[in-house]
Motif scaffolding. Sequence first.
Motif, PDB file in Angstrom:
ATOM      1  N   LEU A 198     -55.662 -58.422  -8.850  1.00 20.36           N
ATOM      2  CA  LEU A 198     -55.207 -57.607  -9.985  1.00 20.36           C
ATOM      3  C   LEU A 198     -55.890 -56.244  -9.898  1.00 20.36           C
ATOM      4  CD1 LEU A 198     -53.700 -57.381 -12.728  1.00 20.36           C
ATOM      5  CD2 LEU A 198     -55.815 -58.203 -13.807  1.00 20.36           C
ATOM      6  N   LEU A 199     -55.095 -55.209  -9.662  1.00 19.66           N
ATOM      7  CA  LEU A 199     -55.661 -53.879  -9.432  1.00 19.66           C
ATOM      8  C   LEU A 199     -55.047 -52.840 -10.359  1.00 19.66           C
ATOM      9  CD1 LEU A 199     -55.653 -53.920  -5.525  1.00 19.66           C
ATOM     10  CD2 LEU A 199     -57.667 -54.096  -7.018  1.00 19.66           C
ATOM     11  N   PRO A 200     -55.800 -51.768 -10.632  1.00 24.17           N
ATOM     12  CA  PRO A 200     -55.220 -50.687 -11.438  1.00 24.17           C
ATOM     13  C   PRO A 200     -54.436 -49.728 -10.540  1.00 24.17           C
ATOM     14  CG  PRO A 200     -57.502 -50.176 -10.906  1.00 24.17           C
ATOM     15  CD  PRO A 200     -57.189 -51.502 -10.233  1.00 24.17           C
ATOM     16  N   GLY A 201     -53.414 -49.087 -11.116  1.00 24.08           N
ATOM     17  CA  GLY A 201     -52.752 -48.006 -10.374  1.00 24.08           C
ATOM     18  C   GLY A 201     -53.704 -46.825 -10.305  1.00 24.08           C
ATOM     19  N   VAL A 202     -54.179 -46.400 -11.475  1.00 24.58           N
ATOM     20  CA  VAL A 202     -55.214 -45.368 -11.569  1.00 24.58           C
ATOM     21  C   VAL A 202     -56.361 -45.988 -12.362  1.00 24.58           C
ATOM     22  CG1 VAL A 202     -55.817 -43.099 -12.535  1.00 24.58           C
ATOM     23  CG2 VAL A 202     -53.578 -43.430 -11.454  1.00 24.58           C
ATOM     24  N   GLN A 203     -57.569 -45.920 -11.802  1.00 25.48           N
ATOM     25  CA  GLN A 203     -58.727 -46.551 -12.458  1.00 25.48           C
ATOM     26  C   GLN A 203     -59.109 -45.738 -13.698  1.00 25.48           C
ATOM     27  OE1 GLN A 203     -62.134 -46.704 -13.159  1.00 25.48           O
ATOM     28  NE2 GLN A 203     -62.071 -48.941 -13.310  1.00 25.48           N
ATOM     29  N   TYR A 204     -59.248 -46.415 -14.832  1.00 24.26           N
ATOM     30  CA  TYR A 204     -59.368 -45.689 -16.106  1.00 24.26           C
ATOM     31  C   TYR A 204     -60.635 -44.835 -16.209  1.00 24.26           C
ATOM     32  CZ  TYR A 204     -63.129 -48.350 -18.357  1.00 24.26           C
ATOM     33  OH  TYR A 204     -64.354 -48.865 -18.683  1.00 24.26           O
ATOM     34  N   LEU A 205     -61.733 -45.262 -15.556  1.00 28.39           N
ATOM     35  CA  LEU A 205     -63.002 -44.568 -15.726  1.00 28.39           C
ATOM     36  C   LEU A 205     -63.167 -43.425 -14.728  1.00 28.39           C
ATOM     37  CD1 LEU A 205     -65.661 -44.600 -17.309  1.00 28.39           C
ATOM     38  CD2 LEU A 205     -66.558 -46.205 -15.613  1.00 28.39           C
ATOM     39  N   THR A 206     -62.814 -43.685 -13.492  1.00 30.40           N
ATOM     40  CA  THR A 206     -63.030 -42.677 -12.439  1.00 30.40           C
ATOM     41  C   THR A 206     -61.804 -41.800 -12.202  1.00 30.40           C
ATOM     42  OG1 THR A 206     -62.221 -44.137 -10.693  1.00 30.40           O
ATOM     43  CG2 THR A 206     -64.580 -44.259 -11.208  1.00 30.40           C
ATOM     44  N   GLY A 207     -60.639 -42.241 -12.661  1.00 31.58           N
ATOM     45  CA  GLY A 207     -59.418 -41.482 -12.390  1.00 31.58           C
ATOM     46  C   GLY A 207     -58.905 -41.661 -10.974  1.00 31.58           C
ATOM     47  N   GLN A 208     -59.513 -42.579 -10.208  1.00 29.46           N
ATOM     48  CA  GLN A 208     -59.069 -42.806  -8.824  1.00 29.46           C
ATOM     49  C   GLN A 208     -57.701 -43.473  -8.801  1.00 29.46           C
ATOM     50  OE1 GLN A 208     -61.374 -45.703  -6.595  1.00 29.46           O
ATOM     51  NE2 GLN A 208     -60.456 -45.095  -4.640  1.00 29.46           N
ATOM     52  N   SER A 209     -56.789 -42.903  -8.023  1.00 27.24           N
ATOM     53  CA  SER A 209     -55.474 -43.508  -7.818  1.00 27.24           C
ATOM     54  C   SER A 209     -55.557 -44.340  -6.541  1.00 27.24           C
ATOM     55  CB  SER A 209     -54.434 -42.384  -7.683  1.00 27.24           C
ATOM     56  OG  SER A 209     -53.173 -42.917  -7.404  1.00 27.24           O
TER      57      SER A 209
END
Length: 435
Positions: A198-209
């Motif tokens: 389960l992964l984020p598209g854009v990580q909420y804390l770092t903003g990494q896509s």
Amino acid sequence: MRDCHAGSHLSGENLSSAAASALDAADPLAGFAEEFHHPCDSAGRKVLYFGGHSLGLQPKSAAKMVEQELADWRRLGVLGHHEATRPWIPYHERAAPALAELLGAVESEVVAMNSLTVNLHLMMVSFFRPGATRNKVLIESSAFPSDRYAVVSQLQFHGLNAAKNLIEMAPRAGERTLRTEDLIERIEREGSNLALVLLPGVQYLTGQSLDLEPLIAAGRRIGAMVGLDLAHAIGNTQMRLHDWNPDFAVWCSYKYLNAGPGAVGGCFVHERHARNLERPRFAGWWGHNKADRFLYDPTFNPIDGAQGWQISNPPILSTAPLLASLEIFERAGMPALRKKSIALTGFMQRLIEQRLPQLVEIITPSAAQQRGCQLSLRIARPAPAAKRCQEQLTAAGVIGDWREPDVLRLAAIPLYNSFADVFAAVDILTSALRA
Ligand SMILES: Cc1ncc(COP(=O)(O)O)c(C=O)c1O
């Protein structure tokens, strides 16, 4: 509502300010800012709004959409289900074409329903089916807490636990963001132990896509299910979900989709599961075959595709602003928005680097393909002083948000932020940090 006046936050003319104005003058999307309500400060000045990664601004067309539904309800009562200007029974289906376009999905793969964490649970009911050995879930180490709560509670529901069954991938020592090769290596190493990635598209804390395509492929190659949290990606970055082939994805609509606080969220289920009756799902009447939904057949027969995971009839009043906002996205077009977004966020980055060396560390990756609109700034000061900068920023009319202990998040939104906004905000940030 009080009118905002244009009151300038700029602290004098200079080259960068002139450059910002020139970029705005050449911006084909500049007119869209007028289609949103911009909040004002207590002096009536328009604030510099960089909080769209948390709650997007209100499209001016949203009120009319909601009022239409209130008027139809007043006028028609229950008959509105069929006779409203936009009939309520298939109301949510109106969102599907634009959502599919934003996600790079087939229309039948998407549905507007519920809210993000609820949808995540519903998806895990179907796609997290741990066995005797394949029973681990891989997430990122600083996952949004709600995602972690949801995953851990699902593990517990299956008699498993976080200590044994949850893998939390952290960046390498001394690094801020995740490396694709590290994620793939771990996915491959876990192999047949892994039930869900389960992964984020854009990580909420770092903003990494994240580079989703190879990550999804790695998860699927070892036989795991792959799900995505697109809260910070939808309406922000461009995706090709259908081709990238995850099993499911979930999102909310109150951030980049500007659909308002608590707005209806959404779900993607890949076409290959469209008629998958083997997997258990939590059913409700709205997921039942539309042709005989009102015949009240006691046996559940799901609609093919993502709509088959619906449970309840759609929340019309929280879907209306989403339709208003999606109409704007359709007119602006995601390729043009993304092009402006890359330029706008790049402009913000260069200004910060030029003016605030040593005072701020940008933890968001600098390559455009590894980020969306958001920049996450680590304020290089002891905790109370760092937070005071954020408070000064808010008092001076710049809205971003703060994540403890030291991260300031700012998102330059191509639909309603200008280059002049960015210039002015960095100007204020500079004053706050140099004070
Ligand atoms: C990455 C991420 N996941 C999950 C959530 C939770 O969303 P909801 O309250 O709509 O379930 C949020 C909310 O901001 C989020 O940013």
